[in-house]
Enzyme design. Structure first.
Site, short mmCIF file in Angstrom:
data_model
loop_
_atom_site.label_atom_id
_atom_site.label_comp_id
_atom_site.label_asym_id
_atom_site.label_seq_id
_atom_site.Cartn_x
_atom_site.Cartn_y
_atom_site.Cartn_z
N LYS A 13 -107.42 -84.33 15.28
CA LYS A 13 -108.69 -85.08 15.41
C LYS A 13 -109.81 -84.36 14.66
O LYS A 13 -110.58 -84.97 13.94
CB LYS A 13 -109.09 -85.25 16.88
CG LYS A 13 -108.10 -86.03 17.72
CD LYS A 13 -108.64 -86.34 19.10
CE LYS A 13 -108.88 -85.10 19.95
NZ LYS A 13 -107.64 -84.36 20.29
N ARG A 88 -112.25 -89.41 27.59
CA ARG A 88 -110.93 -88.90 27.95
C ARG A 88 -110.43 -89.50 29.26
O ARG A 88 -109.31 -89.22 29.67
CB ARG A 88 -111.02 -87.39 28.14
CG ARG A 88 -110.51 -86.57 26.94
CD ARG A 88 -110.82 -85.16 27.26
NE ARG A 88 -110.04 -84.15 26.71
CZ ARG A 88 -110.39 -83.38 25.69
NH1 ARG A 88 -111.48 -83.65 24.99
NH2 ARG A 88 -109.65 -82.36 25.35
N ARG A 127 -100.51 -73.62 13.95
CA ARG A 127 -101.95 -73.64 13.67
C ARG A 127 -102.58 -72.33 14.15
O ARG A 127 -103.39 -71.72 13.46
CB ARG A 127 -102.58 -74.84 14.40
CG ARG A 127 -104.03 -75.09 14.07
CD ARG A 127 -104.56 -76.34 14.76
NE ARG A 127 -104.84 -76.16 16.17
CZ ARG A 127 -105.33 -77.10 16.96
NH1 ARG A 127 -105.59 -78.30 16.47
NH2 ARG A 127 -105.58 -76.86 18.22
N ARG A 139 -108.72 -69.80 20.54
CA ARG A 139 -109.33 -70.34 21.76
C ARG A 139 -108.50 -69.90 22.94
O ARG A 139 -107.27 -69.98 22.90
CB ARG A 139 -109.34 -71.87 21.67
CG ARG A 139 -110.54 -72.40 20.92
CD ARG A 139 -110.40 -73.85 20.64
NE ARG A 139 -110.06 -74.66 21.82
CZ ARG A 139 -110.00 -75.97 21.80
NH1 ARG A 139 -110.24 -76.62 20.69
NH2 ARG A 139 -109.71 -76.65 22.88
N ARG A 150 -103.38 -78.91 29.39
CA ARG A 150 -104.24 -79.80 28.59
C ARG A 150 -103.45 -81.03 28.14
O ARG A 150 -103.97 -82.14 28.12
CB ARG A 150 -104.80 -79.05 27.38
CG ARG A 150 -105.84 -78.00 27.77
CD ARG A 150 -106.16 -77.05 26.63
NE ARG A 150 -106.68 -77.71 25.47
CZ ARG A 150 -106.53 -77.27 24.21
NH1 ARG A 150 -105.86 -76.17 23.98
NH2 ARG A 150 -107.06 -77.92 23.20
P1 AMP Z 1 -111.16 -79.97 23.34
O1 AMP Z 1 -111.83 -78.99 22.43
O2 AMP Z 1 -111.53 -81.38 23.02
O3 AMP Z 1 -109.67 -79.77 23.41
O4 AMP Z 1 -111.73 -79.69 24.81
C1 AMP Z 1 -111.57 -78.44 25.42
C2 AMP Z 1 -111.80 -78.57 26.91
O5 AMP Z 1 -113.13 -79.05 27.16
C3 AMP Z 1 -110.90 -79.55 27.63
O6 AMP Z 1 -109.65 -78.99 27.99
C4 AMP Z 1 -111.75 -79.91 28.87
O7 AMP Z 1 -111.72 -78.87 29.82
C5 AMP Z 1 -113.15 -79.94 28.27
N1 AMP Z 1 -113.50 -81.28 27.75
C6 AMP Z 1 -113.77 -81.62 26.47
N2 AMP Z 1 -114.06 -82.92 26.36
C7 AMP Z 1 -113.97 -83.43 27.61
C8 AMP Z 1 -114.13 -84.74 28.16
N3 AMP Z 1 -114.45 -85.80 27.39
N4 AMP Z 1 -113.96 -84.89 29.50
C9 AMP Z 1 -113.64 -83.86 30.30
N5 AMP Z 1 -113.45 -82.59 29.84
C10 AMP Z 1 -113.61 -82.38 28.51
#
Ligand code: AMP
Length: 195
Positions: A13, A88, A127, A139, A150
Site C-alpha cells: 500500500k 480498517r 522487505r 518497525r 496484525r
Molecule cells: P500500519 O502502519 O498501517 O500497519 O499501522 C500500524 C498500527 O497502527 C496498526 O497495527 C494499529 O495498531 C494502528 N493503526 C493504524 N491505522 C489504524 C486504523 N485505521 N485503525 C486502528 N488502528 C490503526
C-alpha cells in the site's frame, strides 16, 4: 481524487501510495504513520495507543476517526488524498462515509491490493532484510509474532470492508502479487476507469 488503498500489511500500500502522490499531486494519509508520530512525540494520543500498537492490535475507532477527520481538513488535503491503512473496521468505514457526506465529498475508488496470505510473511521478511541491509531501523511491530496478530486483525476486522465497498460499487481489485511496476499500471488503469 479521493481513494482508499485496502490490503493487509506487506501488500504494498505504502509503495503504491507514494507513486500516486507523485502522479496526481494528492497527499498520502497513513494512519499508521500518524499514530507512530504521535507515539514518538509523546502526545496524549500517542500515550494512549503505544501499548496497543506494540501488540499488533487495532487502536480504538473513535480515536483514529478523529485523527482522520482533523487531517482531511488541512489545506494540503484539499486536492484529494489517498487513505493508507484507514478505514480498517466497518465502524471506521461508516464514520468516513459520514465525514465525506458532511463535506459534500465522495470517494472515487477503493483499490484492494489482493495478495496470497501464504506468501505475505516471506515478503515482509525479505522487505525487512532489505531495510536492515540499508541500515534502516525496523518497525517493532514487524516482529514475526506481532505481525501474525496484525494479519489476524486484517482478516477478522478489515476484510469485511471488501464487501462493504463492493456493494457500493467503488471497489477495484488489483493483483498485488505482481511486480511493483505491473501493480502500479493496474492501479492506474483501475483509476482511469473510476473517474
Ligand atoms: P500500519 O502502519 O498501517 O500497519 O499501522 C500500524 C498500527 O497502527 C496498526 O497495527 C494499529 O495498531 C494502528 N493503526 C493504524 N491505522 C489504524 C486504523 N485505521 N485503525 C486502528 N488502528 C490503526
Amino acid at each position: 481524487m479521493r481513494l482508499i488503498l485496502l490490503g493487509p500489511p506487506g501488500a504494498g500500500k505504502g509503495t503504491q501510495a507514494q507513486r500516486l502522490v507523485r502522479k496526481y499531486g494528492i497527499v498520502q494519509l497513513s494512519t499508521g504513520d500518524m499514530l507512530r508520530a504521535a507515539v514518538k512525540a509523546g502526545t496524549p494520543v500517542g500515550r494512549r495507543v503505544k501499548d496497543i500498537m506494540e501488540t499488533g492490535k487495532l487502536c480504538p475507532d473513535d480515536l483514529v476517526v478523529d485523527i482522520v477527520a482533523d487531517r482531511i481538513e488541512q489545506p494540503d488535503a484539499g486536492k484529494g488524498f489517498i487513505l493508507d491503512g484507514f478505514p480498517r473496521t466497518t465502524a471506521q468505514a461508516q464514520a468516513l462515509d459520514r465525514m465525506l457526506a458532511e463535506r459534500g465529498l465522495k470517494l472515487d475508488a477503493v483499490i484492494e491490493l489482493n495478495v496470497d496470505p501464504a506468501v505475505l510473511c516471506d515478503r515482509i521478511a525479505s522487505r525487512n532484510a532489505q531495510a536492515k541491509a540499508r541500515g534502516e531501523a525496523l518497525r517493532s511491530d514487524d516482529d514475526p509474532e506481532i505481525l501474525k496478530r496484525r494479519l489476524e486483525a486484517y482478516w477478522n476486522q478489515t476484510v469485511p470492508l471488501i464487501d462493504y465497498y463492493r456493494s457500493r460499487r467503488v471497489l477495484k481489485t488489483v493483483d498485488g502479487m505482481a511486480p511493483i511496476e505491473t501493480v502500479a499500471n493496474a492501479v492506474e488503469d483501475a483509476l482511469d476507469g473510476a473517474r
